[in-house]
Design a protein around this motif. Structure first.
Motif, PDB file in Angstrom:
ATOM      1  N   MET A  91       1.166   8.517  -9.949  1.00 18.86           N
ATOM      2  CA  MET A  91       0.155   8.948  -9.557  1.00 18.86           C
ATOM      3  C   MET A  91       0.422   9.955  -8.523  1.00 18.86           C
ATOM      4  SD  MET A  91      -1.019   7.968  -6.268  1.00 18.86           S
ATOM      5  CE  MET A  91      -2.654   8.576  -6.255  1.00 18.86           C
ATOM      6  N   GLY A  92      -0.555  11.036  -8.297  1.00 20.05           N
ATOM      7  CA  GLY A  92      -0.486  11.967  -7.358  1.00 20.05           C
ATOM      8  C   GLY A  92      -1.556  12.715  -6.731  1.00 20.05           C
ATOM      9  N   ILE A  93      -1.680  13.603  -5.728  1.00 17.10           N
ATOM     10  CA  ILE A  93      -2.882  14.198  -5.278  1.00 17.10           C
ATOM     11  C   ILE A  93      -2.780  15.722  -5.817  1.00 17.10           C
ATOM     12  CG2 ILE A  93      -3.929  14.577  -3.073  1.00 17.10           C
ATOM     13  CD1 ILE A  93      -2.078  12.634  -1.863  1.00 17.10           C
ATOM     14  N   GLY A  94      -3.987  16.032  -6.256  1.00 17.73           N
ATOM     15  CA  GLY A  94      -4.254  17.444  -6.545  1.00 17.73           C
ATOM     16  C   GLY A  94      -3.842  18.580  -5.526  1.00 17.73           C
ATOM     17  N   ARG A  95      -3.883  18.070  -4.496  1.00 20.13           N
ATOM     18  CA  ARG A  95      -3.473  19.211  -3.263  1.00 20.13           C
ATOM     19  C   ARG A  95      -2.111  19.388  -3.535  1.00 20.13           C
ATOM     20  NH1 ARG A  95      -5.439  16.864   2.144  1.00 20.13           N
ATOM     21  NH2 ARG A  95      -4.168  18.577   3.212  1.00 20.13           N
ATOM     22  N   ASN A  96      -1.274  18.437  -3.558  1.00 16.60           N
ATOM     23  CA  ASN A  96       0.134  18.271  -3.885  1.00 16.60           C
ATOM     24  C   ASN A  96       0.806  18.777  -5.079  1.00 16.60           C
ATOM     25  OD1 ASN A  96      -0.140  17.511  -1.330  1.00 16.60           O
ATOM     26  ND2 ASN A  96       0.827  15.200  -1.726  1.00 16.60           N
ATOM     27  N   PHE A 114      -4.493  12.255  -9.857  1.00 17.51           N
ATOM     28  CA  PHE A 114      -4.057  11.974 -11.274  1.00 17.51           C
ATOM     29  C   PHE A 114      -3.570  10.606 -11.516  1.00 17.51           C
ATOM     30  CE2 PHE A 114      -0.398  14.073 -10.138  1.00 17.51           C
ATOM     31  CZ  PHE A 114       0.401  13.463 -10.687  1.00 17.51           C
ATOM     32  N   VAL A 115      -3.732   9.875 -12.407  1.00 20.24           N
ATOM     33  CA  VAL A 115      -3.127   8.649 -12.630  1.00 20.24           C
ATOM     34  C   VAL A 115      -2.502   8.597 -14.040  1.00 20.24           C
ATOM     35  CG1 VAL A 115      -3.006   6.172 -12.620  1.00 20.24           C
ATOM     36  CG2 VAL A 115      -4.405   7.556 -10.966  1.00 20.24           C
ATOM     37  N   THR A 116      -1.278   8.547 -14.326  1.00 22.77           N
ATOM     38  CA  THR A 116      -0.946   8.348 -15.703  1.00 22.77           C
ATOM     39  C   THR A 116      -0.712   6.861 -16.041  1.00 22.77           C
ATOM     40  OG1 THR A 116       0.401  10.644 -15.468  1.00 22.77           O
ATOM     41  CG2 THR A 116       0.982   9.203 -17.536  1.00 22.77           C
ATOM     42  N   LYS A 219      -1.171  -1.103  -8.136  1.00 20.63           N
ATOM     43  CA  LYS A 219       0.363  -0.770  -7.743  1.00 20.63           C
ATOM     44  C   LYS A 219       0.094  -0.249  -6.227  1.00 20.63           C
ATOM     45  CE  LYS A 219       4.159   1.739  -9.652  1.00 20.63           C
ATOM     46  NZ  LYS A 219       4.472   2.761 -11.038  1.00 20.63           N
ATOM     47  N   PRO A 220       0.992  -0.836  -5.273  1.00 21.39           N
ATOM     48  CA  PRO A 220       1.178  -0.481  -4.085  1.00 21.39           C
ATOM     49  C   PRO A 220       1.799   0.981  -3.809  1.00 21.39           C
ATOM     50  CG  PRO A 220       2.633  -2.063  -3.964  1.00 21.39           C
ATOM     51  CD  PRO A 220       1.905  -1.866  -5.479  1.00 21.39           C
ATOM     52  N   TYR A 221       1.226   1.797  -2.790  1.00 24.31           N
ATOM     53  CA  TYR A 221       2.002   2.833  -2.337  1.00 24.31           C
ATOM     54  C   TYR A 221       1.990   3.046  -0.620  1.00 24.31           C
ATOM     55  CZ  TYR A 221       1.487   4.662  -7.225  1.00 24.31           C
ATOM     56  OH  TYR A 221       1.517   4.798  -8.642  1.00 24.31           O
ATOM     57  N   ASN A 222       2.964   3.778  -0.241  1.00 27.60           N
ATOM     58  CA  ASN A 222       2.921   4.020   1.223  1.00 27.60           C
ATOM     59  C   ASN A 222       2.445   5.490   1.367  1.00 27.60           C
ATOM     60  OD1 ASN A 222       4.302   1.711   1.901  1.00 27.60           O
ATOM     61  ND2 ASN A 222       6.174   2.382   1.446  1.00 27.60           N
ATOM     62  N   ILE A 223       1.688   5.615   2.275  1.00 28.89           N
ATOM     63  CA  ILE A 223       1.014   7.092   2.663  1.00 28.89           C
ATOM     64  C   ILE A 223       1.329   7.633   4.115  1.00 28.89           C
ATOM     65  CG2 ILE A 223      -1.117   6.028   3.349  1.00 28.89           C
ATOM     66  CD1 ILE A 223      -2.443   8.434   1.797  1.00 28.89           C
ATOM     67  N   THR A 237       1.684  12.493   2.149  1.00 28.40           N
ATOM     68  CA  THR A 237       2.914  12.263   1.470  1.00 28.40           C
ATOM     69  C   THR A 237       2.632  10.965   1.003  1.00 28.40           C
ATOM     70  OG1 THR A 237       4.276  13.668   2.678  1.00 28.40           O
ATOM     71  CG2 THR A 237       5.226  11.920   1.127  1.00 28.40           C
ATOM     72  N   ILE A 238       2.722  10.597  -0.417  1.00 27.40           N
ATOM     73  CA  ILE A 238       2.652   9.263  -0.835  1.00 27.40           C
ATOM     74  C   ILE A 238       4.120   8.926  -1.614  1.00 27.40           C
ATOM     75  CG2 ILE A 238       0.288   9.364  -1.082  1.00 27.40           C
ATOM     76  CD1 ILE A 238       0.439   9.676  -3.969  1.00 27.40           C
TER      77      ILE A 238
END
Length: 241
Positions: A91-96, A114-116, A219-223, A237-238
């Motif tokens: 997964m990721g952010i559009g701005r990045n 987006f998430v694949t 799914k866990p993420y750090n931000i 940043t993730i």
């Protein structure tokens, strides 16, 4: 999978296909659900090479039995597991990562994600909700858009119709990309997390709700947020935890 008069049994998309040999002396194929109840039955016409059952994405996952009959007599019985197995690949952010988003203006995609997703199982599924819960700028619960408990809101964007879609079907063996619709990475005063004059870090959960088996995949993420004097002008940043 093949056995006697049934030369192939396979899930194709959202359909269970049963192929019958030319020499098969059968006149009916029954599909039995994991709970033992009849899912459906199909007459086999003389010379027919195939029958099919539309299982869709509202079926009960588990072991199904396929029974070939001649009159009342069972000619052959076999079984197969029909079960989705979804996982979040990326997964990721559009701005990045604007290159991973749909083709649109940078302003529109900047706040979306987006998430694949991949289905390594043997059955189809439908993703009915995309949630971001935790320390994101505009979360999906009462701290933000507040649609987490709303059955009528999916949070999933469909570029083809330029609108929010109820669900996305993912077939066995398929990998696809979902897009958010409710701007989880938009900064709004008084909502979620805003930029501050010092760096910040936190965590969030990416959650997919699915139709088959009413499962949740998370799914866990750090931000991390960089320092900024403006509430909406820090870098995000993730990374996976």
């Amino acid at each position: 999978m093949s056995q006697g008069p049934l030369t192939r049994i396979a899930v194709e998309g959202t359909t269970l296909v049963v192929e019958v040999s030319e020499e098969a002396d059968i006149d009916q194929v029954n599909l039995i659900q994991p709970n033992g109840e009849l899912f459906g039955k199909r007459d086999v016409a003389t010379g027919a090479q195939q029958v099919s059952f539309e299982i869709g994405t509202a079926y009960a996952p588990g072991e199904y039995r396929v029974i070939a009959l001649k009159g009342e007599e069972t000619v052959v019985e076999t079984s197969l597991s029909i079960q989705p197995n979804l996982s979040i690949v990326e997964m990721g952010i559009g701005r990045n990562q604007p290159d991973k988003m749909w083709d649109s203006s940078s302003d529109k995609i900047a706040e979306e994600a987006f998430v694949t997703v991949e289905n390594q199982g043997s059955g189809p599924d439908a993703i009915t909700k995309l949630l971001f819960i935790g320390d994101v700028p505009y979360p999906s619960d009462e701290e933000g858009t507040n649609y987490a408990d709303n059955d009528d809101v999916s949070g999933i964007y469909d570029p083809e119709t330029d609108s929010e879609i109820d669900a996305v079907v993912i077939e066995p063996g398929e990998q696809l990309t979902l897009y958010s619709y409710r701007s989880p990475f938009a900064f709004l005063r008084g909502e979620g997390t805003s930029c501050k004059s010092e760096e910040q870090s936190g965590e969030f959960d990416l959650i997919l709700e699915t139709q088959v088996g009413a499962d949740r995949i998370s799914k866990p993420y750090n931000i991390q947020y960089s320092a900024s004097e403006q509430f909406d002008n820090c870098d995000i940043t993730i990374r996976e935890t």
